[in-house]
Motif scaffolding. Structure first.
Motif, PDB file in Angstrom:
ATOM      1  N   LEU A  43       0.841  -1.200   0.000  1.00 47.42           N
ATOM      2  CA  LEU A  43       0.000   0.000   0.000  1.00 47.42           C
ATOM      3  C   LEU A  43       0.877   1.251   0.000  1.00 47.42           C
ATOM      4  O   LEU A  43       0.680   2.166  -0.809  1.00 47.42           O
ATOM      5  CB  LEU A  43      -0.930   0.015   1.215  1.00 47.42           C
ATOM      6  CG  LEU A  43      -1.759   1.296   1.353  1.00 47.42           C
ATOM      7  CD1 LEU A  43      -2.884   1.325   0.330  1.00 47.42           C
ATOM      8  CD2 LEU A  43      -2.313   1.427   2.752  1.00 47.42           C
ATOM      9  N   TYR A  75      -4.519   4.640   7.585  1.00 46.95           N
ATOM     10  CA  TYR A  75      -4.573   3.229   7.199  1.00 46.95           C
ATOM     11  C   TYR A  75      -4.752   2.326   8.411  1.00 46.95           C
ATOM     12  O   TYR A  75      -3.885   2.251   9.266  1.00 46.95           O
ATOM     13  CB  TYR A  75      -3.295   2.837   6.454  1.00 46.95           C
ATOM     14  CG  TYR A  75      -3.230   1.375   6.103  1.00 46.95           C
ATOM     15  CD1 TYR A  75      -4.272   0.762   5.413  1.00 46.95           C
ATOM     16  CD2 TYR A  75      -2.146   0.602   6.466  1.00 46.95           C
ATOM     17  CE1 TYR A  75      -4.216  -0.581   5.092  1.00 46.95           C
ATOM     18  CE2 TYR A  75      -2.078  -0.742   6.140  1.00 46.95           C
ATOM     19  CZ  TYR A  75      -3.119  -1.328   5.455  1.00 46.95           C
ATOM     20  OH  TYR A  75      -3.075  -2.661   5.142  1.00 46.95           O
ATOM     21  N   VAL A  79      -8.550   4.164   5.051  1.00 45.16           N
ATOM     22  CA  VAL A  79      -8.361   2.923   4.301  1.00 45.16           C
ATOM     23  C   VAL A  79      -8.652   1.772   5.247  1.00 45.16           C
ATOM     24  O   VAL A  79      -8.049   1.650   6.309  1.00 45.16           O
ATOM     25  CB  VAL A  79      -6.923   2.811   3.743  1.00 45.16           C
ATOM     26  CG1 VAL A  79      -6.727   1.492   3.002  1.00 45.16           C
ATOM     27  CG2 VAL A  79      -6.593   3.993   2.836  1.00 45.16           C
TER      28      VAL A  79
END
Length: 181
Positions: A88, A128, A151
């Motif tokens: 990512l 995230y 995310v």
């Protein structure tokens, strides 16, 4: 003993007899100049010790830092070793690089008061993973009207990106069943 004064973009342009836009383009948008002019600007800049436009001055002028901070739910060490988080981050960095932005990594495991002040210069945040404590995210939200994208979890009124696990798992299982043993 003081260090010698740094030459400015405007002074370099005057020295070369070109516009300040030409000097700026030599560093930031090379496709806007002929290769010969760009090389002439860069060579003179090297000779005079000019290292390029001042990012701090640009930030003051535009109100933007061109920095995007990624707030990770885990420690930085764990996130860099984790295959999914690492991929990512690699993808985010690739897109930011292509658009002339810088990546700033922050760990959500830190106490909000321990987060470096540099986070305040970020133009936006990617959060995230579900945070152990939402104190840092809440501080980022209250710090201003900067974009925040989550995310793999929902973050109130902010946009969120999720992996659609069920169809992904189904596709993986289908592929495994169709693969000859």
């Amino acid at each position: 003993m003081s260090s010698p004064r740094r030459i400015t973009l405007k002074e370099l342009a005057a020295q070369l007899g070109v516009s300040t836009a030409s000097v700026s383009n030599a560093f930031n948008r090379p496709d806007q100049l002929s290769p010969a002019l760009r090389e002439r600007v860069l060579e003179e800049a090297r000779r005079l010790g000019y290292r390029g436009p001042d990012a701090k001055a640009r930030s003051l002028r535009t109100g933007r830092s061109r920095i995007i901070a990624v707030v990770l739910a885990e420690t930085l060490t764990y996130s860099l070793k984790d295959a999914v988080a690492s991929e990512l981050l690699s993808g985010i960095a690739e897109v930011l690089d292509a658009h002339g932005h810088t990546l700033l990594l922050l760990s959500g495991r830190q106490n909000a008061s321990q987060v470096p002040g540099s986070s305040s210069i970020a133009d936006g945040f990617i959060v995230y993973g579900l945070m152990a404590s939402m104190a840092l995210v809440e501080e980022l939200q209250s710090a201003g009207h900067k974009p925040i994208v989550a995310v793999d979890f929902d973050l109130g009124d902010h946009p969120a990106i999720h992996v659609d696990d069920e169809p992904a798992c189904y596709a993986i299982a289908q592929h495994a069943l169709q693969t000859p043993a």
